[in-house]
Design a protein around this motif. Structure first.
Motif: not given
Length: 458
Positions: A39-52
């Motif tokens: 959950i934490v890993q995917d949540f932060e992956t989603f954040i990084e995607f929105l930043q990119l």
């Protein structure tokens, strides 16, 4: 007013203690970015995607545009295999569940950027998130799921109760044994009740193990089996032994302080008086009252609302139907641009709207908008009586109204005739001490008659 306590009353009677086996399992659980699951890993992956990427979302529901979904799905720990020609956000349950967590936590907010709605990462909330430890991130996400992550974020209706109740109440069926899903299986009703995105979150939080199969032609995610994991069973028992519902009542705004007076008991003190605690803090105290998760010390902090001083410019429009002939009507949009200084109230703004459209101020009104998490909020005429704990327009200054440029607001006047205006905040300009009252700076179309004389049509 809808009262959440009537629907989900809190049981203040002494509770059975948490089993030793569950307490031991929870005490020994290791938390990493992908334990008990990702959950934490995917949540932060989603954040990084929105930043990119400048991820566009739809105008009404604020759903992620389809062109981003396949790429985002491929980056997650559990990519979903589907067979849709035109998939939507809901076609990918893991994306949909994570999206609701992002919105519910207020880390991701919708903002207008060059006439496009963009899912934007709030830098202040993100900074607070980054300061949390892994275990603190896990439980803050769990609290967000329990109290906030609901599809109401994307709808036009007001949130009645969180989806988590469906998840929590359905667990007893899962606790009896593995659930298998085949076409025509009676267990499919369970799946519809829980909803696929919540099932995906149960998996990401480490509560369940899932098995799926290749989708059928033109079909979505195909779950074949759900199995409760020991950690999930222990967590659900922990929630059952605590009064986590207090957090939901605190969030609802109901006055519930008299419901939690501690009574002498030989059992652990689980009744904690709610005094300006957030739902997440209530959940934290409930868990730690049982001497669990002592390293959970900090929580996600939302920035204090900041006043916005200046001259607000709103475009206020209304659609009217014009009869062209006996059987033919056309629709015309009438609008006014109103500039108003931020030291005035929403009641003053209401008066300015009515004056701009030549309406008499002789009925009630309300402003409805979505907050930073996406939930519908309303501010009412001061004489409105049907809503307890309501916020009234004569008490809210424009400078304190937490809206952003581009936000769409609904203004309703006269609950009988129901005049509904669309309001958009177009700009906030620098303060001008000479600008003391609202004025119309541009307009289009003739205002409709407030009380048309229908007898003239005879």
């Amino acid at each position: 007013m809808f009262n959440l306590f009537n629907l989900f009353p809190i049981d203040n009677s002494p509770k059975e203690p948490l089993s030793d086996s569950s307490k031991q399992l929870l005490s020994q659980q290791i938390f990493t970015t992908n334990q008990p699951n990702a959950i934490v890993q995917d949540f932060e992956t989603f954040i990084e995607f929105l930043q990119l990427h400048k991820v566009e979302v739809s105008a009404n529901q604020h759903a992620i545009a389809p062109k981003y979904l396949a790429d985002l799905n491929s980056r997650l720990s559990h990519p979903t295999t589907i067979d849709f020609q035109r998939p939507s956000q809901k076609s990918y349950p893991y994306i949909h569940g994570l999206y609701l967590l992002l919105r519910g936590s207020a880390i991701a907010q919708v903002q207008l950027d060059k006439k496009k709605n963009i899912l934007h990462i709030d830098p202040q909330v993100l900074q607070s998130w980054q300061q949390l430890s892994i275990i603190e991130k896990y439980f803050n996400l769990l609290a967000t799921w329990i109290y906030y992550a609901s599809e109401d974020i994307m709808g036009d209706g007001r949130r009645l109760f969180p989806e988590w109740f469906s998840v929590f109440n359905s667990w007893r069926d899962l606790a009896k044994g593995d659930l298998n899903f085949t076409d025509g299986s009676k267990n499919n009703n369970w799946l519809n009740y829980v909803k696929l995105h919540n099932l995906a979150l149960l998996n990401l939080f480490g509560f369940v193990e899932l098995k799926d199969a290749e989708p059928l032609a033109g079909k979505g995610w195909r779950v074949t089996k759900v199995k409760a994991l020991p950690f999930g069973t222990a967590m659900m028992e922990l929630l059952d032994k605590t009064n986590w519902k207090k957090g939901m009542l605190s969030e609802s705004g109901d006055d519930i302080s008299d419901l939690f007076i501690e009574k002498p008991s030989s059992s652990p003190k689980l009744d904690i008086v709610v005094q300006n605690l957030t739902p997440t803090e209530i959940l934290q105290e409930e868990f730690q009252a049982l001497e669990l998760f002592p390293t959970w010390e900090h929580n996600l902090q939302l920035p204090e609302p900041e006043a916005q001083d200046g001259i607000f410019t709103f475009k206020v429009s209304i659609q009217i139907h014009i009869q062209k002939s006996k059987d033919k009507f056309s629709t015309e949009t009438i609008w006014r641009k109103i500039a108003i200084p931020s030291h005035l109230t929403l009641y003053d703004f209401s008066c300015a709207i009515l004056k701009a459209f030549d309406f008499a101020n002789d009925h009630l009104h309300q402003f409805t908008y979505k907050d930073h998490q996406g939930f519908k909020q309303s501010i009412y005429h001061p004489y409105t009586q049907y809503e307890e704990n309501a916020i009234f327009t004569d008490k809210v200054l424009l400078r304190d109204w937490q809206i952003n440029i581009g936000d769409r607001i609904t203004y309703v006047f006269d609950f009988g005739d129901w005049w509904e205006f669309n309001v958009v905040l177009e700009s906030i300009d620098e303060p001008d001490p000479k600008f003391k009252k609202a004025k119309v700076i541009d307009k289009k179309g003739k205002a409709p008659e407030q009380y048309p004389d229908y007898d003239d049509d005879e």
